[in-house]
Design a protein around this motif. Sequence first.
Motif, PDB file in Angstrom:
ATOM      1  N   PHE A 282     -16.068  29.113  66.028  1.00 27.80           N
ATOM      2  CA  PHE A 282     -15.461  30.445  66.008  1.00 27.80           C
ATOM      3  C   PHE A 282     -14.007  30.488  66.471  1.00 27.80           C
ATOM      4  O   PHE A 282     -13.291  31.451  66.188  1.00 27.80           O
ATOM      5  N   GLY A 283     -13.558  29.489  67.215  1.00 25.01           N
ATOM      6  CA  GLY A 283     -12.187  29.474  67.681  1.00 25.01           C
ATOM      7  C   GLY A 283     -12.019  29.956  69.102  1.00 25.01           C
ATOM      8  O   GLY A 283     -12.904  30.611  69.674  1.00 25.01           O
ATOM      9  N   SER A 284     -10.866  29.641  69.673  1.00 25.00           N
ATOM     10  CA  SER A 284     -10.635  29.891  71.099  1.00 25.00           C
ATOM     11  C   SER A 284     -10.265  31.338  71.414  1.00 25.00           C
ATOM     12  O   SER A 284     -10.191  31.708  72.586  1.00 25.00           O
ATOM     13  N   ARG A 285     -10.022  32.156  70.403  1.00 30.44           N
ATOM     14  CA  ARG A 285      -9.702  33.572  70.663  1.00 30.44           C
ATOM     15  C   ARG A 285     -10.747  34.507  70.054  1.00 30.44           C
ATOM     16  O   ARG A 285     -10.479  35.682  69.805  1.00 30.44           O
ATOM     17  N   SER A 286     -11.934  34.000  69.843  1.00 25.54           N
ATOM     18  CA  SER A 286     -13.004  34.800  69.254  1.00 25.54           C
ATOM     19  C   SER A 286     -13.762  35.580  70.322  1.00 25.54           C
ATOM     20  O   SER A 286     -13.800  35.196  71.501  1.00 25.54           O
ATOM     21  N   ILE A 287     -14.364  36.670  69.902  1.00 29.55           N
ATOM     22  CA  ILE A 287     -15.245  37.422  70.797  1.00 29.55           C
ATOM     23  C   ILE A 287     -16.436  36.557  71.199  1.00 29.55           C
ATOM     24  O   ILE A 287     -16.933  36.650  72.340  1.00 29.55           O
ATOM     25  N   GLU A 288     -16.881  35.696  70.293  1.00 37.45           N
ATOM     26  CA  GLU A 288     -18.001  34.805  70.609  1.00 37.45           C
ATOM     27  C   GLU A 288     -17.660  33.908  71.799  1.00 37.45           C
ATOM     28  O   GLU A 288     -18.502  33.687  72.674  1.00 37.45           O
ATOM     29  N   MET A 289     -16.437  33.420  71.815  1.00 35.96           N
ATOM     30  CA  MET A 289     -16.027  32.567  72.935  1.00 35.96           C
ATOM     31  C   MET A 289     -15.947  33.372  74.231  1.00 35.96           C
ATOM     32  O   MET A 289     -16.404  32.916  75.295  1.00 35.96           O
ATOM     33  N   GLN A 290     -15.392  34.550  74.174  1.00 33.46           N
ATOM     34  CA  GLN A 290     -15.300  35.370  75.374  1.00 33.46           C
ATOM     35  C   GLN A 290     -16.682  35.715  75.910  1.00 33.46           C
ATOM     36  O   GLN A 290     -16.932  35.612  77.122  1.00 33.46           O
TER      37      GLN A 290
END
Length: 537
Positions: A302-310
């Motif tokens: 998902f990437g480092s700025r995704s809501i999934e990561m947060q």
Amino acid sequence: MKKIVAILALLVSIAGISQQKPKLIVGIVVDQMKMEYLYRYESDFSDNGFKRLMGNGYTFHNMHYNYAPTFTGPGHAAIYTGATPSINGIVANEWFHRTLKKEIYCTGDESVKTLGDGSDKEGMMSPKLLQTTTITDELRLATNFKGKVIGMSLKDRGAILPAGHFANWAFWMSKKGAFISSTFYGTALPNWVTDFNNEKRYLPYLEKGWKLSNPAEVYKESLPDENPYEGTMYKKKPFFPYDTKAMMESNDPAVIRLSPFGNNLLADFAMTAIEKESLGTDDITDFLTVSFSSPDYIGHTFGSRSIEMQDTYLRLDQTIAELLTYLDTNVGKNNYLLFLTSDHAAAENVNHLKDNKYEVDHISSKNIEQAFSEFSKTTFGEDLVLNVSNFNIFFNKEVIKAKNLELNKVKESFRTFMYTQKYIKRVYSEEEILASTGSDFYLNFVAKGFDPVQSGDLLFTLKPGFVEYMGVGTTHGSPYTFDTHVPCIFYGWNIPKGESHDRKEITQIAPTLAQKIKIQFPNGTEAKVMTEVFDQK
């Protein structure tokens, strides 16, 4: 005099200051964690997880990897050996071995077999390719093998490399959702591991699905839920909620790896291990290594700025809080020493940068190989490249010899061509790497990741911001700060409160631990320690 001694002893007891070694050391590695996450999500963290570690421990804000490539296997090896790949031998996750002329995996071992509910291949693992000792090995030696060492992770390399050569056990997760091991460690899994697996602890997590853990407005630090920079989770659209139960039923329980619940499952397993193995219950120091793999799976997708990561990090904050409470209760607040770091950070999504007018690009490994191959055929009439991987180029020296070509001239010809490619920053030959003086900052990174027996004939670095990856999610591996800058926090037994912004190197963690508990250094380390954690004022 006796009264004075007794009063002093009582004061020390009341203050909670132990004069002995810690009963338990807990090493936490969060796979693909940027230091910046601790700042970016700080306002949404609880007081009992990351904030507790930073507020009551010692935080090194400027911790970096000091070599390339910045991958999972080398990262875990560097943390626990206090040595770079040039010394410890773990030069990538998997690599083309120039002497053996074949691909090898960092923990692969065909001489051992699977223990537990996993495939034959999943359990053919051991630390045999690790060429130096670890801090966990040195603890075993220092205690005459009485201090227990147990390593665990969802990834085999995240469990095996930290646990070292002399570990009692290392456990990792199979595609069937079970924690397995190999015959390197014993003849059968401990009963408590079998019992844990039989309970199928992953089911309650996956059955409830992955929904946002907070109101949507909390995630203002991230990109919108639906954006073009994210990959898909098991071919499902990349936005909440995720039906992890359906994904499991159509795939396998290993779906949990690609959700934050993988962290929960591993924490459950860690707390069970502490109880069942009686870790931290006597005066002989034990060591538990815990590597949370799910953030890496999620970041890549998902990437480092995704809501999934947060959401993953907000949930991990709660998991860390739960683990700390468990340690307080079952080992004692002043009886354990804990450190937290990461095996690497991560790049920004290239398409996101491009859309905001930064002239960078992603390049596939297949395209790189094809470009080198076509150049070789055009220039020399034959493909002289044996393998391209991990920023290494291996030449087919038998063909070069048969064609009466000079290897050095072939190298120079390739180097000239490579500098015409828009993504290449530097190209180094084996001779330059081995003669490195340290004056070239990035050559120094390459040299510390280079093994003359295992690495390539030429090594190259990409320009900053360019990545060898597809256009969604993220990746890592470069010598640049977006990949090297990771958290490092020491907490607990005899650790002062404080923080430092001086640059530190990942290879300082293991020797610092050795000096702290007064045992021998791992045998490949330069023995540079972080003196800040020795100040008891």
